[in-house]
Design an enzyme around this catalytic site. Structure first.
Site, PDB file in Angstrom:
ATOM      1  N   SER A 676       9.279 -42.162  -7.432  1.00 13.21           N
ATOM      2  CA  SER A 676      10.337 -40.628  -7.136  1.00 13.21           C
ATOM      3  C   SER A 676       8.900 -39.866  -7.231  1.00 13.21           C
ATOM      4  O   SER A 676       9.963 -38.598  -6.338  1.00 13.21           O
ATOM      5  CB  SER A 676      11.665 -40.728  -7.323  1.00 13.21           C
ATOM      6  OG  SER A 676      11.023 -40.642  -8.987  1.00 13.21           O
ATOM      7  N   LYS A 719      19.142 -35.899 -11.609  1.00 11.74           N
ATOM      8  CA  LYS A 719      18.068 -35.294 -11.228  1.00 11.74           C
ATOM      9  C   LYS A 719      18.133 -34.024 -10.658  1.00 11.74           C
ATOM     10  O   LYS A 719      17.460 -32.626 -11.023  1.00 11.74           O
ATOM     11  CB  LYS A 719      17.291 -35.833 -10.213  1.00 11.74           C
ATOM     12  CG  LYS A 719      15.983 -37.665 -10.317  1.00 11.74           C
ATOM     13  CD  LYS A 719      15.886 -37.661  -9.699  1.00 11.74           C
ATOM     14  CE  LYS A 719      14.724 -39.310  -9.956  1.00 11.74           C
ATOM     15  NZ  LYS A 719      14.219 -40.029  -8.999  1.00 11.74           N
TER      16      LYS A 719
END
Length: 771
Positions: A676, A719
Site C-alpha cells: 500500500s 488509515k
C-alpha cells in the site's frame, strides 16, 4: 569311661518335651509331685532327673509305667517364683541316663539312674560322613526355620563333636517326643547319627513340600471369593458407621438422577462397573473415580434462561460501552431471532481490532445483557493441542481440555465463552491447537464435541463463543471461515473524549479514593491528553494518563491544602510532563523527496514518512528501514514506472544511469511490509528527481503497478483515523476503496478530503507542487 549311677534322684515328669544334655531350658512346675521333686533336689545336690511322660495329657502320675525309661540328669541353676504355687526352674542337662530302679520318698518319686555312655566303636569314616551330612542338612534347616535361635544355629555350626551335635540338634528340632526319645536312648554313635540323618532328611523334605503347598495355595485363591469377602467387609463397615449406601450405590444413584444423555449414561455405568471390581488402593480406581466425578460435575442439561428483553439488553450495552455500534446491532439481532424462534444455535463471533478498543470488555457486557455466565480463556502462546482437547484419562495427571474445564466452572451448558487473542495461537511437536479449535468453533460440528478425557460427545452448540484478535493474518483460513468477523476500529478524538468522560475518569477517580465531585477534568484537558500524550487506536494509554492525573490529584487532596481540583488544558503539562507527541510535526512545511503515507498495523493505523535521496552514482538502488520483500518490490515497481515515463515528467533518461537512488523509511527498528506504500514511494522518488516539493497536507495510500494503475488496499478506516489524528487534510485513496468510506466515522469524513484516484499520474498532480 565307666557308667555313672545316681541313687534316689528325684524324678520331674515332663509333658510334651524331652531334655537333652548340653542344653539349658526353663521348666514351669506346678503339680504337687513335681514340686516335691524340686524340694528334694534343692535339699540335696540340686540334681534332678527329667523324664518325658508317655501321654502329655495325663495330669496325675500314678507310677513309672506312665514315664519313658530314659531321661536326662540335670542340675537346677535357678528357681523363680510365679503367681500362685507355680515355680520356674532353669536347668542344665548333664548326661543321658536310664531308670534302673523305681521308688518313692515322702510323696516324691525317685529312682536309681544309670548313665547312658555313647559307644564310639565303628567305622570312623562312616561316622564322619554321616556327621558332615547332618551338619549340611541342619544348616539348610536353620536358614529356613525361624524357631531355631541364632545362638543355637551358631553352636551347631561350630560343634566338632558328633555326639554333642546330635544332642543340640535334637533339642532344637520340632520333631515328635517318640523320635527324640529314640535319639536319647541309643547308645552307639553311628546309630544316633543314622537316625538323626533320617530325621533331618524327612524334616527337610517336609519343609520343601510346605513351601510348595503354600505357593500353590496362594496361587489358587479364588479372586472372586476374595473380592466378595472384602466387599462384604466394606458393607459391614458402612453399616457400623451408619452409612445407608456404599460408594458404588451412591455414584450409581447420582448417575441415574443426573439426566445424562443415553451414550454418556451407558459410558458412566460401564466405568462404574469396572471401578467396583478394583481395590480402592489401586491407581486405576482413583483414575475412574476422578473420571466419574467429572461426568457428574459437568452441566449436561443445566442452562440459564436468556434475557429476551431487547430494550433492557441494549440499555446494558450502552451503559458499559460508548460506540461499538456493529457489535450492539449484532447482539440485538441475535436476541430478536432467539425471541421469535425460541431456540437458535449460537453464532461464533470474532472481534478484530487494535489493542485497547474494548474487545474483551464488550464480551463481558454481552454475557451480562444476555443473563449468561461468562468464561474467559486466553489463547496467547498456547502450543499444546491437549489444552483444547484434553488428555486421555490413562495418562498420569490427565484432565479435560480448557474448553470442558471452563464449561464445568461456569456450571451451565450455555455460557458466553471468550477465546481471547486467537491470533496468538502457535504450534509445535505437541500438535496444532488452531486445528483442534475447528471442531469447537464449527456450529455444524460442535454439538458432538469429543474431549479426549471424556470420550463421549458434549454439546457446545448452546455456547455463545466470542473470539478476539488484533489481526486476521495469522489465523488459519479454515478457522477464519467458521467465524463471523466483526471489525472494531480505532476511536476518533471525539469518541475517546466521550469514553473518558463517561467511564474512565469516574472509574480511575474511584479506584484512587477520590470522592465524586472532588476532581474535574475539562474537555480541553482531555483533548490535550489525547493529542499530546497518547498516539493509539484504543484508549488504554489514555486510561493510564488519566490514572496518573488522579494519583497526583489524590496527593494534593490528601494533604488537605485543597478540597477540589480542576484540571484544564493549561495544567495538564504540569501534571504529566512535557508532551510526548506533536501532530503538527508532520505539517511543518512542504519538502522535496519526502511524502506521507498511511499504513495499517495490529495496533491501528499510523502515518509513514518515506524519504528519497538522489545522488551522483552508477544507477544503483538502495532500500533501507527494515523493509519487507513486498515493500521492496513496490519501490522497484515505482522506480521502473518513473523511468519508463521520464520524458513526460521532464527527466533526462541518462540521469538514471548516473544517479543512485536511496529510499528510506524512518523508524528503522520497526519491520514494515505491504504494497500500500507504492504510490507514496513513487511520489517521493519523482519529487527527488524533479526537485519539486510534496504538499505536507497530503497523505496517501495505494498500490502501484508498472502501468501506473492504482490498486485498492485494506484497512482504510484505520488509515483515515491515523491521518485525522496527525492533522492531515487531504487523503489520496484508490478509487476502488470509495465503498469503504461509509465505515469511517462521520466526524472524520467531514474533516478529511478524500481524493479517489485510478492512475498514479493523478496522484503526482495532486501531491507534488508544480507537476
Amino acid at each position: 569311661m565307666p557308667k555313672r549311677t545316681i541313687n534316689d534322684i528325684p524324678v520331674l515328669p515332663l509333658r510334651g518335651r524331652v531334655m537333652f544334655p548340653g542344653s539349658t531350658a526353663t521348666v514351669d512346675v506346678g503339680r504337687f509331685i513335681s514340686l516335691q521333686a524340686v524340694k528334694k533336689a534343692t535339699d540335696g545336690d540340686s540334681c534332678i532327673f527329667l523324664v518325658a511322660q508317655r501321654n502329655a495329657e495325663t495330669e496325675k502320675i500314678s507310677g513309672f509305667s506312665e514315664l519313658y525309661e530314659a531321661g536326662t540328669v540335670c542340675r537346677i541353676r535357678q528357681i523363680s517364683r510365679l503367681p500362685g504355687t507355680t515355680i520356674r526352674l532353669t536347668v542344665e542337662g548333664l548326661y543321658r541316663a536310664v531308670i534302673v530302679r523305681e521308688g518313692t520318698v515322702n510323696d516324691c518319686i525317685v529312682c536309681d539312674a544309670a548313665e547312658i555312655v555313647t559307644l564310639q566303636q565303628g567305622d570312623d569314616g562312616l561316622v564322619e560322613a554321616y556327621f558332615r551330612t547332618a551338619k549340611d542338612i541342619m544348616g539348610d534347616i536353620c536358614q529356613s526355620e525361624t524357631h531355631i535361635s541364632k545362638e543355637a544355629a551358631a553352636a551347631l555350626d561350630r560343634c566338632a563333636d558328633p555326639d554333642e551335635f546330635v544332642n543340640i540338634a535334637a533339642a532344637n528340632l520340632k520333631i515328635s517326643v517318640e523320635e527324640k526319645q529314640e535319639l536319647l536312648i541309643k547308645e552307639r554313635l553311628i546309630d544316633r547319627l543314622k537316625l538323626l540323618d533320617k530325621i533331618l532328611n524327612t524334616e527337610l523334605e517336609i519343609m520343601r513340600l510346605e513351601r510348595k503347598i503354600n505357593a500353590l495355595v496362594r496361587q489358587n485363591i479364588d479372586k472372586n471369593q476374595k473380592e466378595y469377602y472384602l466387599r462384604e467387609q466394606l458393607r459391614a463397615i458402612h453399616t457400623e458407621l451408619g452409612d445407608d449406601e456404599s460408594e458404588k450405590e451412591e455414584l450409581g444413584r447420582k448417575i441415574e438422577q443426573k439426566g445424562l444423555p443415553d451414550e454418556v449414561r451407558e459410558k458412566a455405568l460401564k466405568e462404574l462397573s469396572r471401578m467396583d471390581k478394583m481395590q480402592t488402593s489401586s491407581p486405576d480406581y482413583n483414575v475412574l473415580r476422578t473420571y466419574l466425578d467429572w461426568i457428574l460435575d459437568l452441566p449436561w442439561s443445566e442452562t440459564t434462561e436468556d434475557n429476551k428483553d431487547l430494550d433492557a439488553a441494549v440499555k446494558i450495552l450502552n451503559e458499559d460501552h460508548y460506540g461499538l455500534d456493529k457489535i450492539k446491532e449484532r447482539v440485538t439481532e441475535y436476541l430478536a431471532v432467539h425471541q421469535l424462534t425460541g431456540g437458535l444455535n449460537a453464532p461464533i463471533l470474532c472481534f478484530v481490532g487494535p489493542p485497547g478498543v474494548g474487545k474483551t470488555s464488550i464480551a463481558t457486557s454481552i454475557a451480562r445483557c444476555l443473563g449468561r455466565k461468562f468464561v474467559r480463556m486466553s489463547l496467547g502462546g498456547v502450543k499444546d493441542e491437549s489444552e483444547i482437547r484434553g488428555h486421555r484419562k490413562t495418562y498420569i495427571g490427565a484432565m479435560p481440555g480448557r474448553i470442558i474445564t471452563g464449561i464445568k466452572n461456569a456450571g451451565t451448558s450455555n455460557p458466553v465463552f471468550l477465546l481471547d487473542e486467537i491470533d496468538k495461537l502457535s504450534s509445535d511437536l505437541r500438535g496444532d491447537p488452531a486445528s483442534a479449535l475447528l471442531e469447537v468453533l464449527d456450529p455444524a460440528q460442535n454439538s458432538t464435541f469429543r474431549d479426549r478425557y471424556l470420550e463421549v460427545p458434549y454439546d457446545l452448540s448452546k455456547v455463545l463463543f466470542i473470539t478476539t484478535a488484533n489481526g486476521l493474518d495469522t489465523i488459519p483460513r479454515p478457522l477464519l471461515d467458521r467465524m463471523e468477523i466483526i471489525e472494531i476500529n480505532g476511536y476518533t478524538q471525539e469518541e475517546k473524549r466521550e469514553i473518558a468522560k463517561r467511564y474512565l475518569v469516574s472509574k480511575r477517580a474511584e479506584q484512587n479514593g477520590i470522592a465524586a465531585g472532588s476532581l474535574v477534568i475539562t474537555d480541553g484537558a482531555l483533548d490535550e491528553i489525547i493529542n499530546g500524550y497518547t498516539l493509539e487506536a484504543g484508549v488504554r494509554n489514555l486510561e493510564r494518563c488519566i490514572d496518573s492525573v488522579c494519583r497526583k490529584a489524590a496527593v494534593r487532596l490528601a494533604s488537605g491544602k485543597i478540597k477540589r481540583m480542576r484540571v484544564t488544558a493549561n495544567t495538564v503539562e504540569s501534571l504529566l510532563g512535557a508532551r510526548r507527541y506533536d501532530r503538527d510535526s508532520y505539517m511543518q512545511k512542504d519538502e522535496v523527496g519526502a511524502a506521507t503515507g498511511l499504513a495499517w498495523t495490529a495496533v491501528g493505523g499510523t502515518t509513514l514518512t518515506i524519504e528519497v535521496s538522489a545522488m551522483h552514482g552508477k544507477g544503483e538502488v538502495l532500500l533501507t528501514g527494515k523493509l519487507g520483500d513486498v515493500m521492496k518490490e513496490s519501490a522497484r515497481a515505482a522506480i521502473s514506472y518513473i523511468r519508463s515515463n521520464s520524458e513526460e515528467y521532464g527527466i533526462d533518461q541518462s540521469t538514471f544511469e548516473t544517479t543512485d537512488i536511496h529510499v528510506h523509511v524512518p523508524e528503522g527498528a520497526t519491520p514494515k511490509d505491504g504494497p500500500s506504500a507504492g504510490i507514496t514511494m513513487a511520489t517521493a522518488i519523482l519529487s527527488a528527481f524533479t526537485g519539486k516539493p510534496v504538499k505536507s497536507s497530503v497523505a496517501m495510500t495505494g498500490e502501484i503497478t508498472l502501468r501506473g494503475k492504482v490498486l485498492p488496499i485494506g484497512g482504510l478506516k484505520e488509515k483515515a483515523l491515523a491521518a485525522y489524528r496527525v492533522g492531515v487534510t487531504d487523503v489520496i485513496i484508490p478509487a476502488d476503496n470509495k465503498k469503504d468510506l461509509e465505515e469511517i466515522p462521520k466526524a472524520v469524513r467531514e474533516k478529511l478530503n478524500f481524493i479517489p484516484v485510478t492512475e498514479v499520474d493523478t496522484v503526482f498532480k495532486t501531491a507534488i507542487i508544480g507537476i
